[in-house]
Design a protein around this motif. Structure first.
Motif, PDB file in Angstrom:
ATOM      1  N   VAL A  11       0.851  -1.198   0.000  1.00  0.00           N
ATOM      2  CA  VAL A  11       0.000   0.000   0.000  1.00  0.00           C
ATOM      3  C   VAL A  11       0.883   1.243   0.000  1.00  0.00           C
ATOM      4  N   ALA A  14       2.588   1.716  -3.370  1.00  0.00           N
ATOM      5  CA  ALA A  14       1.652   2.077  -4.434  1.00  0.00           C
ATOM      6  C   ALA A  14       1.133   3.504  -4.316  1.00  0.00           C
ATOM      7  N   HIS A  15       1.065   4.052  -3.109  1.00  0.00           N
ATOM      8  CA  HIS A  15       0.355   5.314  -2.927  1.00  0.00           C
ATOM      9  C   HIS A  15       1.155   6.463  -2.313  1.00  0.00           C
ATOM     10  N   GLU A  18       1.865   9.521  -4.713  1.00  0.00           N
ATOM     11  CA  GLU A  18       0.613  10.197  -5.066  1.00  0.00           C
ATOM     12  C   GLU A  18       0.118  11.068  -3.906  1.00  0.00           C
ATOM     13  N   ILE A  19       0.142  10.536  -2.707  1.00  0.00           N
ATOM     14  CA  ILE A  19      -0.291  11.285  -1.525  1.00  0.00           C
ATOM     15  C   ILE A  19       0.661  12.448  -1.273  1.00  0.00           C
ATOM     16  N   GLU A  56     -12.136   1.427  -1.108  1.00  0.00           N
ATOM     17  CA  GLU A  56     -10.730   1.212  -1.428  1.00  0.00           C
ATOM     18  C   GLU A  56      -9.826   1.925  -0.434  1.00  0.00           C
ATOM     19  N   ARG A  58      -7.233   3.802  -1.259  1.00  0.00           N
ATOM     20  CA  ARG A  58      -6.810   5.112  -1.780  1.00  0.00           C
ATOM     21  C   ARG A  58      -7.618   6.266  -1.183  1.00  0.00           C
ATOM     22  N   TYR A  62      -6.361   9.368   1.283  1.00  0.00           N
ATOM     23  CA  TYR A  62      -6.637  10.780   0.985  1.00  0.00           C
ATOM     24  C   TYR A  62      -7.405  11.434   2.131  1.00  0.00           C
ATOM     25  N   GLU A 139     -15.051   8.593  -4.329  1.00  0.00           N
ATOM     26  CA  GLU A 139     -13.808   8.529  -3.570  1.00  0.00           C
ATOM     27  C   GLU A 139     -13.660   9.740  -2.646  1.00  0.00           C
TER      28      GLU A 139
END
Length: 167
Positions: A11, A14-15, A18-19, A56, A58, A62, A139
């Motif tokens: 996790v 993968a993120h 982006e965060i 999810e 993601r 966020y 989301e």
């Protein structure tokens, strides 16, 4: 389930970037790395509370990041007001992208920053989650723990306000 060994590491891999970018666009880039790390620290500590049946990972990340940004809201508003007076700060994208962004911008960044500073905190969160995070309405709703209809109405009000200010 993100409590399983190795899953949280996936996790993170993968993120995280982006965060970090999302936070960097909302706050100073110097703060983005620290707040992104704090986002994942909180997520790691609360990983047993994450319910994949509700959505999810993601939007959950966020949501944590947006809550951390909320703690810095006064500084964020001051930053937008300063940008309105002095222009946009350097971003974390490459030189070529900055040139393209400047050449194709429909609205001057100073006017947009001033307009963002005038939005309510809820409207600003929705706009920036959609614009910077690329999240869908569902989301955003999951991230902020609000109804999808609330996302739509906040975004609609924000667009109206932004149009009034930016023309």
């Amino acid at each position: 389930m993100i409590t399983a060994p190795g899953v949280f590491e996936a996790v993170f891999d993968a993120h995280f970037e982006e965060i970090r970018r999302y936070i960097g666009r909302r706050l100073d880039l110097d703060v983005a790395e620290d707040l992104a790390a704090e986002t994942f620290l909180i997520a790691f500590r609360q990983r047993d509370r994450f319910d994949s049946a509700l959505g999810e990972v993601r939007p959950w990340l966020y949501g944590i990041a947006t809550n951390l940004i909320g703690r810095h809201r006064r500084a964020e508003v001051r930053r937008y007001r300063a940008m309105a007076r002095s222009g946009p700060p350097p971003d974390d994208e490459g030189h070529d992208q900055r040139i393209v962004d400047r050449l194709t911008a429909d609205v001057r960044a100073d006017r947009l920053a001033g307009a963002l500073a005038r939005l309510s905190p809820g409207e600003r969160d929705v706009v920036l989650l959609v614009a910077y995070g690329g999240l869908t309405y569902d989301e955003v709703a999951a991230a902020l723990k609000i109804a999808t209809g609330t996302v739509a109405s906040r975004l609609s009000r924000a667009r109206t306000k932004l149009r009034e200010v930016t023309g």
